[in-house]
Design a protein around this motif. Sequence first.
Motif, short mmCIF file in Angstrom:
data_model
loop_
_atom_site.label_atom_id
_atom_site.label_comp_id
_atom_site.label_asym_id
_atom_site.label_seq_id
_atom_site.Cartn_x
_atom_site.Cartn_y
_atom_site.Cartn_z
N ASP A 94 0.82 -1.23 0.00
CA ASP A 94 0.00 0.00 0.00
C ASP A 94 0.85 1.27 0.00
O ASP A 94 0.38 2.33 -0.41
N TYR A 95 2.09 1.17 0.47
CA TYR A 95 2.97 2.34 0.55
C TYR A 95 3.72 2.59 -0.76
O TYR A 95 4.40 3.60 -0.89
N GLY A 96 3.67 1.67 -1.68
CA GLY A 96 4.38 1.81 -2.95
C GLY A 96 5.14 0.55 -3.27
O GLY A 96 4.84 -0.53 -2.76
N SER A 97 6.14 0.70 -4.10
CA SER A 97 6.97 -0.45 -4.46
C SER A 97 8.44 -0.09 -4.25
O SER A 97 8.83 1.07 -4.35
N PHE A 127 8.50 -2.24 4.46
CA PHE A 127 9.02 -3.17 3.44
C PHE A 127 9.92 -4.22 4.10
O PHE A 127 11.10 -4.35 3.78
N GLY A 128 9.36 -4.96 5.04
CA GLY A 128 10.12 -5.95 5.81
C GLY A 128 10.71 -7.06 4.97
O GLY A 128 11.87 -7.45 5.16
N GLY A 129 9.94 -7.58 4.03
CA GLY A 129 10.45 -8.66 3.17
C GLY A 129 11.64 -8.20 2.34
O GLY A 129 12.62 -8.93 2.17
N PHE A 130 11.56 -6.98 1.83
CA PHE A 130 12.66 -6.42 1.06
C PHE A 130 13.92 -6.33 1.92
O PHE A 130 15.01 -6.70 1.48
#
Length: 193
Positions: free
Chosen positions: A51-54, A139-142
């Motif tokens: 939701d915050y972007g990519s 973006f925890g996974g990133f």
Amino acid sequence: MMKKESSSKNGGENGEGNERVRTAETLMRVVPMGLCLTALVVMLRNSESNDYGSLSYSDLGAFRYLVHVNGICAGYSLLSAVIAAMPRPPTMSRAWTFFVLDQVLTYAILAAGAVSTEVLYLAYKGDAAITWSSACGSFGGFCHKATASVAITLAAAACYAVLSLMSSYRLFSRFDAPVPCTSKGIEIPAFQG
């Protein structure tokens, strides 16, 4: 530019000792290739959208540098492993080439790991002084994939440090320092006071 006259340093006693050293060096050159390729693939597949972007690795210059250096180091590791595996007598030019390239790539991959570590630190902690907020909450996974890639890169940097020590030992223990010649053909000691 003479070889030192010592059969123990040249490995002249038996071919079995040379074969074991060559095998060990080849394996030591293959290990960082696997590490670099793993770090490269993990970082290339690192992107996240929400939701915050990519966010993708290509959005950050440090991670792009990490990918490029890992690719270059993997290619060099493969090429140097193939050359090290060939049963050829050691030459000064080959020893110098390995020494210089091992040093350059050690510092390049160490720099990539260091700058990526700094970016990860900012992603996790942020920096209020420059109004940089932490991104890993969103973006925890990133961040987890980037951390894995950086950790693998730093392990590869440690392997390259060992390779640098090996190539410098081989160069400086096997060959004498070069002795310059004057225009009259007289040898002069290299380090005159």
